[in-house]
Design an enzyme around this catalytic site. Sequence first.
Site, short mmCIF file in Angstrom:
data_model
loop_
_atom_site.label_atom_id
_atom_site.label_comp_id
_atom_site.label_asym_id
_atom_site.label_seq_id
_atom_site.Cartn_x
_atom_site.Cartn_y
_atom_site.Cartn_z
N CYS A 197 0.86 -1.18 0.00
CA CYS A 197 0.00 0.00 0.00
C CYS A 197 0.89 1.23 0.00
O CYS A 197 2.05 1.17 0.41
CB CYS A 197 -0.87 0.05 1.25
SG CYS A 197 -2.02 -1.31 1.42
N GLU A 222 -9.50 6.96 3.89
CA GLU A 222 -8.86 6.86 2.58
C GLU A 222 -9.86 6.71 1.43
O GLU A 222 -10.88 6.05 1.57
CB GLU A 222 -7.90 5.67 2.54
CG GLU A 222 -6.71 5.85 3.44
CD GLU A 222 -5.67 4.77 3.25
OE1 GLU A 222 -4.49 5.06 3.54
OE2 GLU A 222 -6.00 3.65 2.84
#
Length: 125
Positions: free
Chosen positions: A65, A112
């Site tokens: 990520c 996010e």
Amino acid sequence: MANEIVLVDENDNEIWLGEKMDVHKKGLLHRAISVLILNKKWEMLLQQRALGKYHCPGLWSNATCTHPFQNESNIHAAHRRLQEEMWFDTDLEEIFQFKYISHFENWLTENEYDHVFFGYYDWEI
């Protein structure tokens, strides 16, 4: 640059930059990338987060990520981080996007707008 992340609105339009820890302390919506890698047996590559990470240290997670840099395309960020963390690269395709909020015990928050990329890799890592 590495400590600044892209803040976005609800439609993933860039609105500002924020210092990474400040963004996570305030729970501000920001752009993120997740990379999923499978092999021909449909086994998913997992990695264990570093024990020194600011949240979820030691957690088993997807291949990698990241937060894209300002003016960096999402696909470039996915390839960059895959090479930095896993030491290989492969074809990637964005398969979906989603928003999520997760609060952690250390008072940090992930808020996010996540772009999820998918790829295959069948060689030794």
